[in-house]
Design an enzyme around this catalytic site. Structure first.
Site, PDB file in Angstrom:
ATOM      1  N   GLU A   1      56.049  52.739  24.741  1.00  0.00           N
ATOM      2  CA  GLU A   1      54.681  52.296  24.461  1.00  0.00           C
ATOM      3  C   GLU A   1      54.453  52.254  22.953  1.00  0.00           C
ATOM      4  OE1 GLU A   1      52.878  54.691  28.356  1.00  0.00           O
ATOM      5  OE2 GLU A   1      52.358  55.345  26.323  1.00  0.00           O
TER       6      GLU A   1
ATOM      7  N   LYS B   1      52.740  53.200  19.381  1.00  0.00           N
ATOM      8  CA  LYS B   1      52.081  54.394  18.832  1.00  0.00           C
ATOM      9  C   LYS B   1      51.011  53.930  17.854  1.00  0.00           C
ATOM     10  CE  LYS B   1      52.817  58.960  16.950  1.00  0.00           C
ATOM     11  NZ  LYS B   1      51.431  58.976  16.470  1.00  0.00           N
TER      12      LYS B   1
ATOM     13  N   ARG C   1      55.466  70.546  23.621  1.00  0.00           N
ATOM     14  CA  ARG C   1      56.154  69.519  22.832  1.00  0.00           C
ATOM     15  C   ARG C   1      57.620  69.548  23.248  1.00  0.00           C
ATOM     16  NH1 ARG C   1      55.011  67.161  17.940  1.00  0.00           N
ATOM     17  NH2 ARG C   1      53.467  68.747  17.364  1.00  0.00           N
TER      18      ARG C   1
END
EC number: 6.5.1.1
Length: 582
Positions: free
Chosen positions: A243, A245, A410
């Site tokens: 996708e 950013k 993360r």
């Protein structure tokens, strides 16, 4: 528990800089409290009476607190003001003048009165706040009054982070950190450690496991790791979704019936900033209860060109919002759905969440779903990346197709690839300001000439230095830095900061700045990563980009682990560049 006893624990925490000792003190405290006290004590440890995402503030200045002290201690206001100039800490003034030995209130009584003070508003509320605070000061031990005043002023600053508190909650129950993952999972999907602790105290681990995603409680956002090449993405993920950013304002939007709340990356409720987005959510998710994530980005209505983050964040001003809506309209690019009509979708794989998002969203002008490609070809990823850069975007994010949404984590389920600049690090670093140096020469008039900044060690719950920065800000920004940093300056190095460098002024780790640098180097003077072999890591030729990053808090800063990964990637790129020259 009496508030005076809690204050004694605060004193012990304040005196230590050792994380394990701090954790053991907290565990000892937690063992002594019951289920009616534990949540309140967790909030008070953070100097608050509610979770961070609730906008409940005391709204009392030094002057108002001095008025309350004069009333409670029966000392002339002028005398207190003179003493304050000498001592510099209203908490210590309470200790100096209070004669309340033998008096005390319980933690619950004190908390409830503080909660009332924070919620007072309207005509006569200022006097009511002063009177109630005076009652508390007059009812507590001198030591209790000291910490009470610091809490009200937002100056408690014990240096206790959420990771240390979570370890201590586990240690209090089983004398090790084994229950930390259950506590952390519950915290990550509620963002309310007080609530989590209360549930834990009432029902143990099984009760923690039953905690679900709820509309209105922000979910700590999933974060991406970084790489420097498209090939590394495929090596780690295989076939994946990719996708764009955006350089926008990351939003988590909660809708239940006709109520909408919009939270930032650091979980602030910023609903007031986006009246146009609230309206669009109601229109484009009719009759649905949802939690979605996306990136809000301002654009030029004449050209369609996207504006940088600094323009979007201008809406943070609480005045002229309607003017900003007209001047800088925005688009929301939705990329995830975490809840839909009673179903927690975070455990679903990415590909199913994407389908549910597409099914739930009604087509409209303001909200659209982020475009994506699904591929296992690094060349296709590179081509998509270059297309995004041409459109003025930051880069791309690749996502593992079968990965759940891992709140607060993360990891390499999401991987970002950002634009690389010749002679620069391939990515910026989000640094926390730890202190500042007074200006010399031309900057002497500003009283500030350089910043000491650090990154976050999430394993040790410490901020560690990585650079001293004197370039980047404009003269106006240096003046603003001085103003906001002086509001949070502290007398000595905070307990949660590790540094060999002594700035002229220490500050509470609060503000995040974006830093560009040429490279990461080894350093004997900085503490980032030094526990590995005695040498730290530093940023070479660092410069601040823009002003404070208002959508990020100190725990959202780049981590030590990320710096080490960036350093490894940098070395790898240099080897590859050198081999290209052979």
């Amino acid at each position: 528990m009496l508030f005076g006893e809690l204050a004694q624990y605060f004193e012990r925490i304040e005196k230590t800089t050792k994380r394990n000792e701090m954790m053991e003190i907290l565990a000892d405290l937690f063992r002594k409290v019951d289920k009616e006290e534990i949540d309140k004590i967790i909030y008070l440890l953070n100097g608050r009476v509610a979770p961070d995402y609730e906008k409940i503030e005391f709204g009392m200045s030094d002057k108002l607190v001095l008025r309350a002290m004069a009333l409670a201690l029966k000392i002339p206001l002028l005398e207190l003001e003179r003493s304050y100039k000498e001592v510099g800490d209203l908490g210590e003034l309470v200790v100096k003048y209070s004669k309340n030995e033998g008096k005390d209130l319980t933690v619950v009584e004190t908390f409830n009165t503080l909660y009332d003070i924070a919620n007072l508003s309207g005509e006569g509320s200022v006097d009511a706040k002063v009177n109630r605070l005076a009652f508390l000061i007059n009812s507590l031990t001198p030591q209790g009054g000291k910490y009470l005043v610091r809490i009200v002023l937002g100056k408690l600053r014990l240096g206790v982070g959420e990771p240390t508190i979570m370890d201590a909650l586990s240690f209090a129950k089983v004398k090790d950190k084994g229950l930390r993952p259950f506590i952390e999972r519950a915290f990550n999907i509620t963002s309310d450690l007080g609530y989590v602790a209360k549930v834990f105290w009432e029902g143990g681990v099984e009760a923690l496991k039953r905690i679900k995603v709820q509309v209105g409680r922000p979910i700590r956002m999933a974060l991406a790791e970084r790489v420097s090449r498209a090939e590394e993405i495929i090596k780690r993920l295989g076939k994946c979704a990719v996708e764009p950013k955006f350089d926008g304002f990351r939003c988590q939007i909660h809708k239940k019936e006709n109520s909408v709340r919009i939270f930032s990356r650091n979980l602030e409720d910023n609903t007031y900033m986006f009246p146009d987005l609230v309206e669009a959510v109601l229109k484009q998710f009719p009759d649905r209860d949802v939690i979605i994530e996306g990136e809000a980005i301002s654009y030029n209505p004449e050209t369609g060109e996207f504006y940088p983050f600094q323009v979007t964040v201008q809406r943070k001003r609480k005045y002229n919002i309607s003017e900003m809506v007209e001047l800088y309209p925005l688009q929301l690019f939705a990329f995830d759905i975490l809840y839909l009509d009673g179903e927690d979708t975070t455990s679903l794989p990415y590909i199913r969440r994407r389908q549910k998002l597409e099914e739930a969203l009604v087509e409209g002008e303001k909200i659209s779903i982020t475009k994506n490609i699904i591929t296992n070809d690094p060349k296709e990823i590179q081509s998509f990346f270059e297309e995004c850069i041409t459109e003025g975007l930051e880069g791309i994010v690749a996502k593992r197709l079968d990965a759940p949404y891992q709140a607060g984590m993360r990891n390499f389920n999401w991987i970002k690839l950002k634009r690389s600049y010749q002679g620069h690090l391939a990515d910026t670093v989000d640094c926390v300001i730890l202190g500042y140096f007074k200006g010399r020469g031309h900057r002497a008039k500003f009283g500030i000439g350089a910043l000491l900044v650090g990154v976050y060690d999430d394993e040790r719950d410490l901020f560690k230095t990585i650079a001293k920065i004197g370039t980047g800000p404009t003269e106006e920004e240096w003046v603003k830095f001085r103003e906001i940093l002086d509001e949070i300056k502290v007398e000595k190095r905070p307990n949660n900061v590790e540094s060999f460098i002594e700035p002229d002024v220490w500050v509470e780790p609060k503000y995040v700045v974006v830093v560009q640098a040429d490279e990461i180097t080894r350093s004997p003077v900085h503490t980032c990563g030094r526990e590995l072999d005695g040498l730290g890591y530093a940023l070479r030729f660092p410069r601040v980009q823009g002003f404070v990053r208002e959508d990020k808090g100190p725990y959202d800063a780049t981590t030590v682990k990320e710096i080490l990964e960036m350093f490894r990637n940098q070395k790898k790129e240099k080897v590859e560049e050198d081999s290209d020259l052979l």
